[in-house]
Design a protein around this motif. Structure first.
Motif, PDB file in Angstrom:
ATOM      1  N   SER A 144      25.020  14.395  29.187  1.00  0.00           N
ATOM      2  CA  SER A 144      23.385  14.650  29.505  1.00  0.00           C
ATOM      3  C   SER A 144      22.643  13.339  28.922  1.00  0.00           C
ATOM      4  O   SER A 144      21.652  13.008  29.412  1.00  0.00           O
ATOM      5  N   ALA A 145      23.034  13.185  27.591  1.00  0.00           N
ATOM      6  CA  ALA A 145      22.219  11.856  26.864  1.00  0.00           C
ATOM      7  C   ALA A 145      22.340  10.689  27.610  1.00  0.00           C
ATOM      8  O   ALA A 145      21.349   9.858  27.798  1.00  0.00           O
ATOM      9  N   ARG A 146      23.634  10.449  28.383  1.00  0.00           N
ATOM     10  CA  ARG A 146      23.889   9.140  29.103  1.00  0.00           C
ATOM     11  C   ARG A 146      22.890   9.428  30.238  1.00  0.00           C
ATOM     12  O   ARG A 146      22.245   8.339  30.823  1.00  0.00           O
ATOM     13  N   PHE A 147      22.923  10.316  30.930  1.00  0.00           N
ATOM     14  CA  PHE A 147      22.199  10.684  32.247  1.00  0.00           C
ATOM     15  C   PHE A 147      20.672  10.558  31.604  1.00  0.00           C
ATOM     16  O   PHE A 147      19.785   9.805  32.548  1.00  0.00           O
ATOM     17  N   LEU A 148      20.224  10.984  30.712  1.00  0.00           N
ATOM     18  CA  LEU A 148      18.924  11.019  30.096  1.00  0.00           C
ATOM     19  C   LEU A 148      18.305   9.561  30.040  1.00  0.00           C
ATOM     20  O   LEU A 148      17.302   9.050  30.618  1.00  0.00           O
ATOM     21  N   ALA A 149      19.266   8.544  29.646  1.00  0.00           N
ATOM     22  CA  ALA A 149      19.078   7.281  29.559  1.00  0.00           C
ATOM     23  C   ALA A 149      18.754   6.593  30.909  1.00  0.00           C
ATOM     24  O   ALA A 149      17.849   5.701  31.060  1.00  0.00           O
ATOM     25  N   TYR A 208      18.766   8.299  44.151  1.00  0.00           N
ATOM     26  CA  TYR A 208      19.581   7.917  43.405  1.00  0.00           C
ATOM     27  C   TYR A 208      20.121   8.951  41.996  1.00  0.00           C
ATOM     28  O   TYR A 208      21.186   9.330  42.266  1.00  0.00           O
ATOM     29  N   LEU A 209      19.025   9.132  41.317  1.00  0.00           N
ATOM     30  CA  LEU A 209      19.382  10.174  40.477  1.00  0.00           C
ATOM     31  C   LEU A 209      19.957  11.326  40.653  1.00  0.00           C
ATOM     32  O   LEU A 209      20.861  12.015  40.128  1.00  0.00           O
ATOM     33  N   GLY A 238      15.372   4.449  35.100  1.00  0.00           N
ATOM     34  CA  GLY A 238      14.782   4.774  36.704  1.00  0.00           C
ATOM     35  C   GLY A 238      13.387   4.935  36.813  1.00  0.00           C
ATOM     36  O   GLY A 238      12.583   4.229  37.518  1.00  0.00           O
ATOM     37  N   ASN A 239      12.759   5.760  35.897  1.00  0.00           N
ATOM     38  CA  ASN A 239      11.418   6.225  35.942  1.00  0.00           C
ATOM     39  C   ASN A 239      10.490   4.894  35.489  1.00  0.00           C
ATOM     40  O   ASN A 239       9.408   4.949  35.719  1.00  0.00           O
ATOM     41  N   ILE A 240      11.154   4.281  34.483  1.00  0.00           N
ATOM     42  CA  ILE A 240      10.074   3.180  33.823  1.00  0.00           C
ATOM     43  C   ILE A 240      10.228   1.991  35.190  1.00  0.00           C
ATOM     44  O   ILE A 240       9.025   1.670  35.303  1.00  0.00           O
TER      45      ILE A 240
END
Length: 122
Positions: free
Chosen positions: A11-16, A45-46, A21-23
């Motif tokens: 989950s932490a990896r996906f959060l990164a 993609y996400l 991606g959102n930046i």
């Protein structure tokens, strides 16, 4: 069941990845016309990546699910675009997790059948 610590790491990896991606999408927000495409590409993609891996990990190991996603990256991305289009419709987007899970489970099953057929031809 996946251990809680491993689930937290994933989950932490996906959060990164989501933040990165959102930046990028946020920077493209100011460019007319590109902002809509950026929304669909980033979210396609996400959403495709995460929902496919979650569906595949119900039947396969973590590494095998990730390898399968990479091998069928284009198909998974197109399914993610479908989910992103569903997400863009107000009120209907409340059902996105159900729709996404169903789409990706069916996609995983279809890919699994294709993999079995491909391995039997060898």
């Amino acid at each position: 069941a996946m251990p809680a610590l491993r689930s937290l790491v994933l989950s932490a990896r996906f959060l990164a990845v989501v933040i990165l991606g959102n930046i990028v999408a946020l920077l493209l927000l100011l460019v007319p016309g590109v902002n809509i495409a950026a929304f669909f590409i980033v979210n396609g993609y996400l959403l495709g990546r995460e929902f496919f891996e979650f569906a595949a990990m119900r039947f396969r190991g973590e590494e095998e699910a990730r390898a399968l996603r990479r091998h069928y990256a284009g198909t998974v991305f197109l399914a993610g675009l479908l989910i992103a289009a569903f997400l863009a419709v107000p009120l209907l987007n409340l059902l996105t997790p159900l729709f996404a899970a169903a789409v990706m489970v069916h996609l995983h099953k279809a890919i699994s059948v294709r993999e079995v057929a491909r391995s039997s031809r060898r």
